[in-house]
Design a protein around this motif. Sequence first.
Motif, short mmCIF file in Angstrom:
data_model
loop_
_atom_site.label_atom_id
_atom_site.label_comp_id
_atom_site.label_asym_id
_atom_site.label_seq_id
_atom_site.Cartn_x
_atom_site.Cartn_y
_atom_site.Cartn_z
N LEU A 106 29.52 48.39 21.59
CA LEU A 106 28.56 49.26 20.93
C LEU A 106 28.45 48.93 19.44
O LEU A 106 29.46 48.66 18.77
CB LEU A 106 28.97 50.72 21.10
CG LEU A 106 29.10 51.22 22.54
CD1 LEU A 106 29.59 52.66 22.56
CD2 LEU A 106 27.78 51.09 23.28
N GLY A 107 27.23 48.98 18.93
CA GLY A 107 27.00 48.78 17.52
C GLY A 107 27.30 50.04 16.71
O GLY A 107 27.81 51.03 17.25
N PRO A 108 26.99 50.02 15.41
CA PRO A 108 27.29 51.18 14.56
C PRO A 108 26.39 52.37 14.89
O PRO A 108 25.33 52.22 15.49
CB PRO A 108 27.02 50.64 13.15
CG PRO A 108 26.03 49.53 13.36
CD PRO A 108 26.39 48.91 14.67
N GLY A 109 26.85 53.55 14.50
CA GLY A 109 26.07 54.76 14.73
C GLY A 109 26.95 55.98 14.87
O GLY A 109 28.16 55.92 14.68
N GLU A 110 26.32 57.09 15.23
CA GLU A 110 27.02 58.37 15.29
C GLU A 110 27.69 58.61 16.63
O GLU A 110 28.69 59.33 16.72
CB GLU A 110 26.03 59.50 15.02
CG GLU A 110 25.35 59.42 13.68
CD GLU A 110 24.15 60.34 13.58
OE1 GLU A 110 23.93 60.89 12.50
OE2 GLU A 110 23.43 60.51 14.59
N GLY A 111 27.11 58.06 17.69
CA GLY A 111 27.67 58.33 19.01
C GLY A 111 26.92 57.61 20.11
O GLY A 111 25.92 56.93 19.87
N LEU A 112 27.41 57.80 21.32
CA LEU A 112 26.85 57.14 22.50
C LEU A 112 26.07 58.12 23.35
O LEU A 112 26.54 59.23 23.62
CB LEU A 112 27.98 56.54 23.36
CG LEU A 112 27.58 56.05 24.75
CD1 LEU A 112 26.74 54.79 24.66
CD2 LEU A 112 28.79 55.83 25.64
N SER A 113 24.89 57.68 23.80
CA SER A 113 24.14 58.42 24.81
C SER A 113 24.08 57.58 26.08
O SER A 113 23.93 56.36 26.02
CB SER A 113 22.72 58.71 24.32
OG SER A 113 22.75 59.61 23.23
N VAL A 114 24.21 58.26 27.24
CA VAL A 114 24.23 57.54 28.52
C VAL A 114 23.48 58.36 29.56
O VAL A 114 23.53 59.59 29.55
CB VAL A 114 25.68 57.26 28.97
CG1 VAL A 114 26.51 58.52 29.01
CG2 VAL A 114 25.72 56.56 30.33
N TRP A 115 22.78 57.66 30.44
CA TRP A 115 22.01 58.29 31.50
C TRP A 115 22.35 57.64 32.84
O TRP A 115 22.43 56.41 32.93
CB TRP A 115 20.51 58.12 31.25
CG TRP A 115 20.01 58.83 30.03
CD1 TRP A 115 19.42 60.06 29.96
CD2 TRP A 115 20.03 58.32 28.69
NE1 TRP A 115 19.09 60.35 28.65
CE2 TRP A 115 19.45 59.31 27.85
CE3 TRP A 115 20.50 57.14 28.11
CZ2 TRP A 115 19.33 59.14 26.48
CZ3 TRP A 115 20.37 56.97 26.74
CH2 TRP A 115 19.79 57.97 25.94
N LEU B 96 23.94 51.54 19.93
CA LEU B 96 23.27 50.73 20.93
C LEU B 96 24.21 49.61 21.39
O LEU B 96 25.15 49.24 20.69
CB LEU B 96 21.98 50.14 20.36
CG LEU B 96 20.96 51.16 19.83
CD1 LEU B 96 19.75 50.44 19.26
CD2 LEU B 96 20.55 52.15 20.91
N VAL B 97 23.92 49.07 22.55
CA VAL B 97 24.72 47.97 23.09
C VAL B 97 24.34 46.69 22.34
O VAL B 97 23.17 46.31 22.29
CB VAL B 97 24.47 47.80 24.59
CG1 VAL B 97 25.21 46.57 25.12
CG2 VAL B 97 24.90 49.05 25.35
N VAL B 98 25.34 46.04 21.74
CA VAL B 98 25.08 44.81 20.99
C VAL B 98 25.64 43.57 21.70
O VAL B 98 25.31 42.44 21.32
CB VAL B 98 25.67 44.90 19.56
CG1 VAL B 98 24.96 46.00 18.78
CG2 VAL B 98 27.17 45.14 19.57
N LYS B 99 26.48 43.78 22.71
CA LYS B 99 27.02 42.65 23.46
C LYS B 99 27.42 43.12 24.85
O LYS B 99 27.94 44.23 25.01
CB LYS B 99 28.23 42.04 22.74
CG LYS B 99 28.72 40.74 23.35
CD LYS B 99 29.68 40.02 22.41
CE LYS B 99 29.96 38.62 22.90
NZ LYS B 99 30.72 37.82 21.94
N LYS B 100 27.17 42.27 25.84
CA LYS B 100 27.49 42.58 27.23
C LYS B 100 28.31 41.43 27.81
O LYS B 100 27.91 40.27 27.72
CB LYS B 100 26.21 42.77 28.04
CG LYS B 100 26.42 43.16 29.49
CD LYS B 100 25.10 43.16 30.25
CE LYS B 100 24.12 44.18 29.71
NZ LYS B 100 22.90 44.26 30.57
N VAL B 101 29.49 41.76 28.38
CA VAL B 101 30.36 40.75 28.95
C VAL B 101 30.71 41.14 30.38
O VAL B 101 31.19 42.25 30.63
CB VAL B 101 31.66 40.60 28.12
CG1 VAL B 101 32.61 39.61 28.79
CG2 VAL B 101 31.35 40.15 26.70
N LEU B 102 30.48 40.24 31.32
CA LEU B 102 30.88 40.47 32.71
C LEU B 102 32.34 40.08 32.86
O LEU B 102 32.74 38.96 32.52
CB LEU B 102 30.02 39.64 33.66
CG LEU B 102 30.42 39.66 35.14
CD1 LEU B 102 30.34 41.08 35.71
CD2 LEU B 102 29.55 38.70 35.94
#
Length: 307
Positions: free
Chosen positions: A240-249, A28-34
């Motif tokens: 992105l935080g920890p995990g197995e992979g990224l999903s995007v739509w 999951l997204v844990v931080k967003k920077v413009l």
Amino acid sequence: NKQKINLAETNIKNIKMSMSSIFSRPRLVVKKVLARAQNEGDGAIVRRSIGRPELQNLDPFLMLDEFNVSPPAGFPDHPHRGFETVTYMLQGAFTHQDFAGRKGTIRTGDVQWMTAGRGIVHSEMPAGPGTHKGLQLWINLSSKDKMIEPRYQELLHQDIPKVEKDGVSVTILAGESMGIKSQVFTRTPTMYLDFTLKPGSDHHQQIPETWNAFIYIVEGEGAFGSSDSTTTPAHHCLVLGPGEGLSVWNKSSKPLRFVLIGGQPINEPVVQYGPFVMNTKSEIMQAYQDYQLGKNGFERSRQWCSK
């Protein structure tokens, strides 16, 4: 009627499944920077995301710039030590020269993977009129590799593997996607994937669980991590935080283009002074002195200037 209800319920279930991540532990997204525009080099404009105060670094990554340059602006003669630069051209062309006599031009879709190691002095300037755009990523080197001899890997657009399936296309600069691997050697283990998703498409990309990873959105907007997340537009960096992979739509009516970059953390101290990145302050002082005196890798720097 009962059959119709069951069919409708099945269709709804299938839709929900297609809208959810295939990972039991999605990143999951844990931080967003413009990435805001700023001046860099000689009259050049860059949008810096990693390397800003809000995101100083993301081990092993030190900096990410989206550059936008028109002549006579550019990045004239400057040094590096202790890390790698990866320059990916999105539009136009850049010519590179260094103090060892190397010279070349990378064009739209080409990549230059430069290991600065113990020392490089070089220039990066637009090749011809018009607007030249691209991404430059800085990747740290471990302490054992910081003083190696410089080296280059230059990849032409037509030689970089690409895959397209179900409305998703990916250019594989480093790492693996959709069963295809890049042949690039990454001294610091790295993945670098350039995705374009057509409207209505989605994708699920595995990422080694011990790696740090982030997204940089080049154009369009997308939902990252979970299907119900708020869509994020271009020029944002998403950690992105920890995990197995990224999903995007891509739920919009326009294409979504982004790069997914991940790397194995080095887990060593980072001390940076401009274009020098080492492990201690004394090593930084030594790097600066070596550059000023033209020694320990910078022997040719005092007599050289780009043409």
